[in-house]
Design a protein around this motif. Sequence first.
Motif, PDB file in Angstrom:
ATOM      1  N   GLU A  26       0.841  -1.191   0.000  1.00  0.00           N
ATOM      2  CA  GLU A  26       0.000   0.000   0.000  1.00  0.00           C
ATOM      3  C   GLU A  26       0.876   1.242   0.000  1.00  0.00           C
ATOM      4  OE1 GLU A  26      -3.291   0.090  -0.238  1.00  0.00           O
ATOM      5  OE2 GLU A  26      -3.356  -2.107  -0.324  1.00  0.00           O
ATOM      6  N   LEU A  29       0.736   7.145   2.892  1.00  0.00           N
ATOM      7  CA  LEU A  29      -0.360   8.102   2.870  1.00  0.00           C
ATOM      8  C   LEU A  29      -0.188   9.170   3.941  1.00  0.00           C
ATOM      9  CD1 LEU A  29      -3.340   5.568   2.608  1.00  0.00           C
ATOM     10  CD2 LEU A  29      -2.133   6.703   0.722  1.00  0.00           C
ATOM     11  N   LYS A  33      -5.374  10.278   4.052  1.00  0.00           N
ATOM     12  CA  LYS A  33      -5.288   9.065   3.232  1.00  0.00           C
ATOM     13  C   LYS A  33      -5.019   9.373   1.766  1.00  0.00           C
ATOM     14  CE  LYS A  33      -8.155   6.332   6.346  1.00  0.00           C
ATOM     15  NZ  LYS A  33      -9.331   5.434   6.487  1.00  0.00           N
ATOM     16  N   LYS A  70      -1.946   1.618  12.942  1.00  0.00           N
ATOM     17  CA  LYS A  70      -2.359   2.801  12.204  1.00  0.00           C
ATOM     18  C   LYS A  70      -1.135   3.683  12.018  1.00  0.00           C
ATOM     19  CE  LYS A  70      -7.149   2.877  13.847  1.00  0.00           C
ATOM     20  NZ  LYS A  70      -8.215   3.680  14.507  1.00  0.00           N
ATOM     21  N   PHE A  72       0.530   7.139   9.452  1.00  0.00           N
ATOM     22  CA  PHE A  72       0.476   8.079   8.334  1.00  0.00           C
ATOM     23  C   PHE A  72       1.669   9.007   8.441  1.00  0.00           C
ATOM     24  CE2 PHE A  72      -2.223   9.891  11.675  1.00  0.00           C
ATOM     25  CZ  PHE A  72      -1.733  11.179  11.793  1.00  0.00           C
TER      26      PHE A  72
END
Length: 257
Positions: A26, A29, A33, A70, A72
């Motif tokens: 993935e 981000l 996102k 989680k 970012f």
Amino acid sequence: MFGIYARRLLIEKISRTGDHFCIDGEPLLDRQKRTLPIDVDTFGCIGYGFFKDKYTIYGLTYTMTKNTEKYFFTPLKHADLDTFEPISMLYGKDKNGCYFAEGGKTIKENHVRPLIHYTNSYQDENFPHLKATHTWSSDIALGQDFVYNRGMKIKDADAGTFEQIGQYYYRDAHRIYMANGYSIKALENIDAPSFIVLSDASPGMATDLYQPLICYRSQSRPEEWFAYYRKYFEARRGQISEDYWWYKLEQTMKKDL
């Protein structure tokens, strides 16, 4: 230590795939996102909390709850590419000021010092390309004017006297503070000069001259906790004042026999 190790494993998963950097396939981000406009030829990790390409410094936000990861990346808007350097796992500095990695917070002070007296200093020998980076795990930093927890000011905390006195507790010239998860708040009604930590085994193992912390929180009476705190005060006998509530109760009980 777990936070450092978990971040290491996450960073190890980052790899280049064509024109993108990905984690488990993935793309990287931001908070919204959106795919980051990374320059893939110059992008790399410069610490457990920071990344860099030729245009931008990025702060890594990483949390794990109930085995769910989680993460970012946040561009540090005001960071200077030439002078930026990590000073701990999550704090960095440059000629413009200081920063906290998670959320990309900017701190408007020229210098902060991570408070690492009671936390682990760790160097990951099994992670060669980060071997020279700072990996001290501390959410708290001291500035000239303010104390910061996770990049945010702790209200009314005095930077000149702020110190850690136990796994869960901090003190400055005026107050006692307690950590609860990520937050740190001043304790109300506590006699700060006499406050001591009896054990790091539990957040409740602390007291002031007049009653244990649990009494302030539960509105119970010290007499109810006499037996529970016995071993802690017996271990401190001769080291702290006989004016503490437990010793006074002990004397009262002896007189009643």
